[in-house]
Design an enzyme around this catalytic site. Structure first.
Site, PDB file in Angstrom:
ATOM      1  N   CYS A  18       0.749  -1.520  -0.079  1.00 26.66           N
ATOM      2  CA  CYS A  18       0.446  -0.259  -0.253  1.00 26.66           C
ATOM      3  C   CYS A  18       0.481   1.417  -0.126  1.00 26.66           C
ATOM      4  O   CYS A  18       0.821   1.841  -1.283  1.00 26.66           O
ATOM      5  CB  CYS A  18      -0.748  -0.442   0.751  1.00 26.66           C
ATOM      6  SG  CYS A  18      -1.963  -1.178   1.369  1.00 26.66           S
ATOM      7  N   ASP A 432      35.305  18.227  18.679  1.00 30.79           N
ATOM      8  CA  ASP A 432      36.425  19.911  19.131  1.00 30.79           C
ATOM      9  C   ASP A 432      35.895  20.018  20.338  1.00 30.79           C
ATOM     10  O   ASP A 432      35.452  19.139  20.900  1.00 30.79           O
ATOM     11  CB  ASP A 432      34.895  20.686  18.218  1.00 30.79           C
ATOM     12  CG  ASP A 432      34.954  21.828  18.536  1.00 30.79           C
ATOM     13  OD1 ASP A 432      36.577  22.617  17.920  1.00 30.79           O
ATOM     14  OD2 ASP A 432      34.222  22.922  18.898  1.00 30.79           O
ATOM     15  N   ASP A 633      30.340  22.753  17.958  1.00 32.98           N
ATOM     16  CA  ASP A 633      29.462  23.638  18.253  1.00 32.98           C
ATOM     17  C   ASP A 633      29.945  24.881  17.724  1.00 32.98           C
ATOM     18  O   ASP A 633      28.258  25.613  17.670  1.00 32.98           O
ATOM     19  CB  ASP A 633      28.740  23.427  19.543  1.00 32.98           C
ATOM     20  CG  ASP A 633      30.424  24.908  20.072  1.00 32.98           C
ATOM     21  OD1 ASP A 633      31.027  24.208  19.583  1.00 32.98           O
ATOM     22  OD2 ASP A 633      29.562  25.726  21.285  1.00 32.98           O
TER      23      ASP A 633
END
Length: 744
Positions: A18, A432, A633
């Protein structure tokens, strides 16, 4: 105009084929760029050009193949939950009524077969079971047939329809078979009970699928309905959707914060666990951000609205989780291809089974205790009923829905299914330093006190009192470090600040100078050679050194640097236990990088790197054959995040970093990376288990249904049992996926 992404609910999907058909139908529309159908969630994500097509046109296309696209406006959490309850109630009602009518059919067939007009009674009882309470199977099968396509409903409609028509013919014209010496068997009980079993399976499946998507619904129901707003100097209550940026909100203890904002007055602890996964309430003071839908616990807060409507963190999380749950994992592409040809293949097997038993076996001269026509009929119907692509279609999306939803509950946002699948195959992770391993803001790393000073309490009180009046970031670091000791403060007199150098003031009748070495020397303090050596030692571990002078005597030297987050050491150790190589990159000096790496337990690190160097570092690891994750970040991390196999952004970082990453940690806690990788491993393991059982079920059940065991053992699979087995296969796959919800 740009392309628009929208998620629509779909009613009527019953199997993987489906989903494939809906995806194919919508994909052919002009202006549709991308379609992702999530069978487990009963929705479809469409990326389309509104200048060329619209939801109404999509709805007509989907309706033409037997399904319904819900397009009437935004589907609120309440409407969606109500719609699901309504659909479940409909399935439950049809199931109960079909079972009530099927009981006498089975009793007559098994016990009261000799009763007058028994076949006619069963006929009239079977009609509403099939064509009213089971009409959905036939309606969708008919619509699919008009488009020369098929799905699970086609198999059910063919199997039960053939049984019903054959039985009806033998009821009305029994003499046709009797004249040929054959018994005019009827199979009304098989047709009715098959509808009951499959309806039961579909009901249990829908209920389980609802549980699988409970995480996103839980997030949606967190939204606040009303808020207290200050307008024209008066406090009024209004719906949250009427709040605009800049409105002043009043949040009392125990109330939810309506939208994202900034605290302007008050102090209070706020429970952010439902958004960040952080169980400990966070203190919120003036000028600090608050997140909508989090709970204000103790004090009253005055907040200025900063992000409203779709801009709030909660709204973005909901959108990201919905899109992630609707995305397709690489393994799903293989499943989709199989599902698209599965039903036609099954119909072909059923036809071949009938021909074999009805024509070929009699010609071979082999005789069995029952007629070949009887065997042909039973095996054909059993093949049509037992072969179910439902389990195959549910195997991947249900596990992904639960896994991605559970991650969101713990403050981990996963952008797409491919990222979740890739995370379990990582070999190396690059961290980092600033803002990822460390707090990303200045903190006290080391303190050297003058040995002749035995009581530092007065000096600490002076530092806190004086630096509280300064706006320099280092002042905030000093205050934050020392206020944990709860010193009582006296009045500061004669406060003076020299920009970029330091501050001066009198405290408790003593003169203090706090700042750089040149600043305290300028104000009359002398620096012995021994202190210069101490300063050099501190600088190896810290980026800056603060001198504290009392009455022109150096009483303390304080190292200021970006300190490790409390969870970093444990997170690095856990990542290494998972078999990952952990690397650290930083733009800081070699000495500071070495010190942080040693503290964190990282052996591989590189200092004084540029954004380009980070990209090259990621590329070099990938060229060596490593699957690489990069966590950062800042804007300077974005190129490396995009190049890595998995980019992981800290939620307290920049928007650009989060947009570049596949995984976002809302709280910026490195331990959540460990959680995400473990969850990825568990989810992929569950997908593999589901696919194994789905394939294994069909590989075993179809030959048995076709009668391969009959020549050896005399065993024929009853179509009613086939229906029950088919229902069980789907429910078992969903239940296995739901186990992810309770893992730690």
């Amino acid at each position: 105009m740009a392309f628009v992404k929208e998620i629509f609910k779909v009613e009527g999907m019953s199997c993987a084929s489906c989903a494939v058909s809906i995806q194919s139908m919508l994909g052919t529309l002009d202006g549709v760029k991308e379609v992702n159908v999530n069978y487990a969630a009963s929705n479809v994500l469409v990326n389309y050009d509104p200048r060329k097509t619209d939801p109404a046109r999509m709805g007509k296309a989907v309706d033409s193949i037997g399904y319904k696209l819900i397009i009437d406006g935004e589907l609120t959490p309440e409407k969606e939950i109500a719609s699901e309850h309504q659909y479940l109630n409909k399935l439950r009602f049809n199931l109960i009524m079909a079972c009530i009518l099927s009981v006498p059919i089975v009793l007559i067939s098994m016990v009261f077969r000799a009763t007058s007009y028994s076949n006619w009674i069963m006929l009239f009882l079977t009609i509403p079971v099939l064509f009213w309470f089971g009409r959905g199977f036939f309606i969708i099968a008919f619509k699919r047939a008009r488009h020369f396509s098929s799905n699970m409903d086609t198999l059910v409609a063919l199997g039960t329809g053939v049984a019903f028509l054959f039985s009806t013919f033998n009821t009305i014209f029994p003499q046709v078979l009797l004249s040929r010496g054959l018994e005019p068997h009827v199979y009304f009980e098989a047709a009715a009970v098959i509808i009951c079993f499959i309806s039961l399976g579909r009901f249990l499946e829908e209920r389980a699928k609802t549980k699988a998507s409970s995480a996103i619904k839980k997030l949606m129901t967190l939204e606040v309905k009303n808020a207290r707003v200050i307008r024209n100097g008066q406090e009024i209550e209004m719906p949250v959707n009427e709040i605009v940026k800049g409105d002043i909100l009043i949040i009392r203890p125990g109330e939810k914060i309506p939208v994202d904002g900034i605290v302007t007055e008050g102090n209070s602890y706020v429970d952010e666990s439902m958004i960040t996964g952080e169980s400990v309430p966070v203190i919120k003071r003036k000028d600090e951000p608050v997140i909508g839908a989090t709970v204000n616990q103790s004090g009253s807060l005055t907040v200025v609205a900063d992000k409203v409507g779709s801009e709030t963190m909660l709204a973005q999380i909901i959108r990201l989780v919905q899109e992630a749950q609707g995305s397709r994992a690489p393994v799903q592409r293989l499943v989709d291809k199989i599902a698209s040809i599965f039903v036609p293949v099954v119909i072909g097997i059923a036809i071949l089974t009938f021909i074999t038993w009805f024509f070929i076996i009699p010609l071979s001269g082999v005789h069995y205790p029952v007629s070949s026509a009887f065997i042909a009929f039973i095996t054909t119907v059993s093949v049509l009923i037992v072969a179910c692509p439902c389990a195959l279609g549910l195997a991947t999306p249900t596990a992904l829905m639960v896994g991605i939803g559970k991650a969101a509950e713990q403050g981990i946002l996963i952008k797409d299914a491919q990222s979740l699948e890739t995370a379990c195959r990582l070999d190396a992770i690059i961290l980092d330093k600033t803002g990822t391993l460390t707090k990303g803001k200045p903190g006290v790393t080391e303190i050297f006190w003058d040995p002749v000073i035995h009581d530092t309490n007065g000096i600490i009180s002076a530092i806190v009192a004086i630096e509280s009046k300064s706006e320099h970031p280092f002042a905030g670091a000093l205050v934050e470090h020392f206020t944990s000791e709860h010193r009582s403060l006296m009045t500061v007199v004669g406060f003076d600040s020299s920009t970029g150098k330091g501050v001066s003031a009198f405290y408790d009748k003593e003169e203090y100078h706090i700042g750089s070495r040149s600043f305290v020397v300028e104000h009359g303090s002398s620096i012995p050679d021994a202190l210069l050596i101490t300063e050099r030692n501190i600088r190896e571990k810290s980026t800056s050194v603060i001198y504290v002078s009392r009455n022109r005597q150096i009483v303390a030297i304080i190292g200021i640097s970006d300190a490790l987050k409390p969870s970093s050491v444990k997170a690095v150790a856990e990542l290494q236990k998972l078999g990952l190589q952990v690397h650290m990159l930083t733009g800081d000096s070699v000495s500071i990088a070495s010190h942080i790496a040693q503290q964190a337990g990282i052996e591989r690190f590189k200092s004084e790197v540029t954004p380009a160097d980070k990209v090259e570092y990621v590329r070099s690891l990938k060229e060596k054959g490593y699957k690489v994750a990069m966590a950062g970040d800042g804007i300077n991390d974005s190129p490396a995040l995009m190049l890595a196999d998995i980019g992981i952004a800290m939620g307290n970082g920049t928007d650009i970093a989060m947009e570049s990453a596949q995984i976002t940690l809302i709280k910026g806690d490195l331990e959540k990376i460990v959680t995400a990788i473990k969850l990825s491993k568990a989810t992929v393991k569950t997908i593999r288990q589901n696919l194994f059982w789905a394939f294994f079920y069909n590989v075993i059940s179809i030959p048995v249904a076709a009668g391969v065991l009959f020549p050896l053992t005399g065993f024929l699979l009853n179509p009613m049992i086939a229906g029950a087995a088919m229902a069980f296969s789907s429910v078992s796959v969903v239940t296995n996926s739901l186990r992810l919800k309770v893992r730690n």
